[in-house]
Design an enzyme around this catalytic site. Structure first.
Site, mmCIF file in Angstrom:
data_model
loop_
_atom_site.group_PDB
_atom_site.id
_atom_site.type_symbol
_atom_site.label_atom_id
_atom_site.label_comp_id
_atom_site.label_asym_id
_atom_site.label_seq_id
_atom_site.Cartn_x
_atom_site.Cartn_y
_atom_site.Cartn_z
ATOM 1 N N ILE A 5 7.762 -1.601 1.134
ATOM 2 C CA ILE A 5 8.047 -0.912 -0.132
ATOM 3 C C ILE A 5 9.163 0.124 0.078
ATOM 4 C CG2 ILE A 5 7.046 0.784 -1.762
ATOM 5 C CD1 ILE A 5 6.281 -2.123 -2.433
ATOM 6 N N GLY A 45 0.841 -1.187 0.000
ATOM 7 C CA GLY A 45 0.000 0.000 0.000
ATOM 8 C C GLY A 45 0.882 1.246 0.000
ATOM 9 N N TYR A 61 1.555 3.290 2.190
ATOM 10 C CA TYR A 61 2.315 3.571 3.422
ATOM 11 C C TYR A 61 3.186 2.379 3.830
ATOM 12 C CZ TYR A 61 -0.494 7.709 3.656
ATOM 13 O OH TYR A 61 -1.062 8.911 3.353
ATOM 14 N N SER A 62 3.414 1.439 2.915
ATOM 15 C CA SER A 62 4.104 0.198 3.253
ATOM 16 C C SER A 62 5.575 0.417 3.636
ATOM 17 C CB SER A 62 4.025 -0.740 2.046
ATOM 18 O OG SER A 62 4.983 -1.772 2.170
ATOM 19 N N ASN A 63 5.948 -0.044 4.822
ATOM 20 C CA ASN A 63 7.351 0.025 5.231
ATOM 21 C C ASN A 63 8.213 -0.921 4.389
ATOM 22 O OD1 ASN A 63 6.772 1.840 7.274
ATOM 23 N ND2 ASN A 63 6.528 0.253 8.838
#
Ligand SMILES: *Cc1c(COP(=O)(O)O)cnc(C)c1O
Length: 309
Positions: free
Chosen positions: A76, A70, A72-74
């Site tokens: 990614i 998503g 806000y993915s840590n």
């Protein structure tokens, strides 16, 4: 060996030993924090360990790495930064078509792009059916030699990377006066479960018989239990459990009570937290200890998985 492979090896062999810091005592139980948020200046926390063998595998065949997340993915964020550091092509398949509009980008997406990640935005329907969706499969085919890492980075290579963390933790624990593994529990926040599965494997591999408690931060009890069981090969040999009553309504839901708690902890202990993972984790540990919900415990170790921005 290609030079960047050596750079990855070197980076991981030179990680600092992160502190096991005493925090407080609650109802007679000593509370410690394993500060893995301090393990690396730019890819901090559990995502670094989850990526280690994935990055090495990708380099062995000079591949690109594709993954999912998503806005806000840590995971990614960590993958994009790793791609930049180690000169790998990274591709992010991101949930939400509305993000074609750059003005709606999160800080994670802006940073990922500037780290060189190639971003593709897909509908929520496509994202949910990622293994069958024609659009997503077409994106993947566009990178014929790419390694595809699942959402959150949770695969068996991630489990191997996280398991290694137990070695250092074991020797740090044995330096604590009156430490007894039979009366110690490690607590970790669970999203996709790869980190908990890695710890379970590590406790088995390094013969460290403490118990482990996962605090679920998503509304996905059954799925998470299954995922951990599948990823942790030796889970029947380890005393582990999942606690599902501290989700605060689900992923990224951060009601005022939780936000107040996070602020209070930062003020009282100078411990940086974020509300999505580590805030819920510390809240859960304090609440469980205050309720005497975990009998026979002398030491509680909170795994600080990072996630701070
Ligand atoms: C991703 C993440 C977790 C959860 O890890 P899983 O392996 O997905 O369970 C916990 N804490 C932080 C800070 C994270 O970014």
């Amino acid at each position: 060996m290609p030079p960047c492979n050596a750079l990855i090896e070197k980076t991981f062999s030179h990680l600092p030993e992160t502190p096991l810091s005493y925090l407080t005592t609650i109802k007679g139980v000593r509370v410690w924090v394993k500060r893995d948020d301090l393990n690396h200046p730019t890819i901090s926390g559990n995502k670094l360990h989850k990526l280690k063998y994935n990055l090495l595998a990708a380099w062995q065949s000079q591949q690109a790495v594709i993954s999912f997340g998503g806005a806000y993915s840590n995971h990614i964020a960590a993958l994009a930064t790793a791609g930049q550091l180690f000169d790998l092509i990274t591709v992010g398949i991101i949930r939400g078509e509305e993000l074609h509009d750059k003005t709606r980008w999160s800080p994670v997406l802006r940073r990922a792009e500037s780290d060189g990640m190639q971003l593709h935005f897909v509908s929520r329907d496509a994202y949910r059916n990622k293994t069958n969706d024609a659009h997503i499969q077409a994106i993947i085919r566009h990178y014929p030699h790419a390694a595809v890492i699942p959402e959150g980075g949770s695969n068996s290579l991630a489990v191997n990377g996280v398991a290694e963390c137990i070695k250092a933790l074991k020797s740090q624990c044995h330096a604590v006066p009156t430490f007894d593994p039979q009366h110690t529990a490690l607590f970790s926040a669970c999203g996709t479960g790869g980190t908990l599965a890695g710890f379970i494997e590590g406790l088995y591999q390094f013969d460290f018989p403490i118990r482990i408690v996962g605090i679920n931060v998503l509304n996905n009890d059954a799925q998470l239990q299954t995922q951990i069981t599948q990823l942790a090969r030796h889970h029947p040999a380890v005393n582990w459990q999942l606690i599902n009553q501290y989700t605060f309504g689900g992923y990224a839901k951060t009601p005022p009570e939780l936000q107040r708690f996070v602020t209070d902890i930062q003020r009282q202990f100078a411990l940086p937290l974020e509300p999505i993972y580590t805030g819920k984790l510390v809240y859960a540990v304090f609440d469980l200890l205050n309720q005497h919900a975990l009998p026979n415990l002398h030491d509680a170790i909170i795994y600080h998985s990072g996630g701070l921005r």
